[in-house]
Design an enzyme around this catalytic site. Sequence first.
Site, short mmCIF file in Angstrom:
data_model
loop_
_atom_site.label_atom_id
_atom_site.label_comp_id
_atom_site.label_asym_id
_atom_site.label_seq_id
_atom_site.Cartn_x
_atom_site.Cartn_y
_atom_site.Cartn_z
N MET A 305 0.73 -1.26 0.02
CA MET A 305 0.04 0.00 -0.10
C MET A 305 0.83 1.20 -0.13
O MET A 305 0.39 2.46 0.00
CB MET A 305 -0.98 0.05 0.91
CG MET A 305 -0.24 0.14 2.61
SD MET A 305 -1.46 -0.15 3.88
CE MET A 305 -2.35 1.21 4.00
N SER A 309 3.32 0.13 -8.29
CA SER A 309 2.79 -1.23 -8.81
C SER A 309 3.18 -1.22 -10.27
O SER A 309 3.47 0.11 -10.61
CB SER A 309 1.16 -1.18 -8.71
OG SER A 309 0.76 -1.41 -7.20
N HIS A 326 2.45 -12.31 -8.60
CA HIS A 326 1.48 -11.72 -8.75
C HIS A 326 1.49 -10.42 -7.80
O HIS A 326 0.50 -9.90 -7.56
CB HIS A 326 0.26 -12.70 -8.25
CG HIS A 326 0.48 -12.87 -6.85
ND1 HIS A 326 1.36 -13.04 -5.73
CD2 HIS A 326 -0.62 -12.68 -5.71
CE1 HIS A 326 1.03 -13.14 -4.76
NE2 HIS A 326 -0.04 -12.87 -4.44
N GLY A 327 2.24 -10.31 -7.34
CA GLY A 327 2.77 -9.24 -6.38
C GLY A 327 4.11 -9.13 -5.74
O GLY A 327 5.00 -9.89 -6.16
#
Length: 397
Positions: A305, A309, A326-327
């Site tokens: 957060m 990204s 995926h992240g």
Amino acid sequence: MPVMTVLEGSDNQKPVKIWTDEVSPQALEQMRKVASLPFIYKHVAGMPDIHLGKGATIGSVIATTDAIIPAAVGVDIGCGMNAVQLTLKATDLPDNLLPIRHGIEKVIPLGAGREHKEAQLSGNSLVARGLQRILEKHPSIIQRGSRDKFVRQMGSLGSGNHFIELCLDEHDNVWVMLHSGSRGIGNQIGQYFIQLARKDMERQQIHLPDRDLGYLKEGSDFFDDYVEAVAWAQNYALLNREHMMNNILMVLCKHLKPFTIMDEAINCHHNFVEQELHDGQQVWVTRKGAIRARNSELGIIPGSMGAKSYIIRGKGNPEAFCSCAHGAGRSMSRTAAKKAFSVRDLEDQTRGIECRKDKGVLDEIPGAYKNIDKVISLQGDLVEVVRTLRQIINVKG
């Protein structure tokens, strides 16, 4: 970069190939156990964001010839990302972003178990009929009193690492991005078939390296039912993200000047299973915390957060079964994060971002995640970066 960690195969285990050398011993052992199952195709692939999961490792890609492991798909079936670019620039946004965040939080139910007060799928009879067919065979999937809850949860976010964000790319274009899945009904479908697979292993007296690796074989009593149910849940997750996106855009219409959406929305699952053709062989590919990255296919790799990204384009690397991370991937557990960091740390690490800064989201602090830039750098042979996004608003469940 190419594969960095390899666990060699043997008579009883297929190889494991991982796109990082930073893997915990527990995650490595988990990968070994999956690779020892008799129906693994070629090898098990691990993405750069790999970390310990339940049953199967998060960040793993598991290709199988004639079986599916429900726990590897998991209970947040179809969890994934949705992103759209708007015809707005940073200069079109107000200085005070709090009213926009509050507006989004008002129209999107947030948190575990939350739902709309009224049905959100009254006109979508295909979704309802699809679930009804599944429940006719397996009525105990739905817990008592919650049969209609899935209808009201359509368009809700959930909790944990699910989020909604307003972002800017390197050209100051405005993006809307969100992360969510199939909510309570997906969880119930997942839990139900995980238990069925476990009981089936006990009935056949099949000894597994981990009881969570119970599997359903093609031709068995429940295989086709699971495939139907998991496909339904994946479609529900897709619709859930689309429904939320529409509601978010309506909020933005009230606060910003008129805009339209640029190009087609990017939508990708990262907890799912599907049948694919790899090297001439039809196999089932389970991606647990990994996204499909076929040649030229667009995808989304979010950071935490308070981090960047990425919008990416796949390179279709066959060694990774056309997949990528995926992240960022967690570097510490939620419990450890709450012990290691304070609200002051959260405030410092999310400075300049309009978001919650309280104990309720402390386990999602950026410091609990791997460095997203490093995760991206480790998969240059899997994807290319198309856009780099930075958050300006973050909404958590």
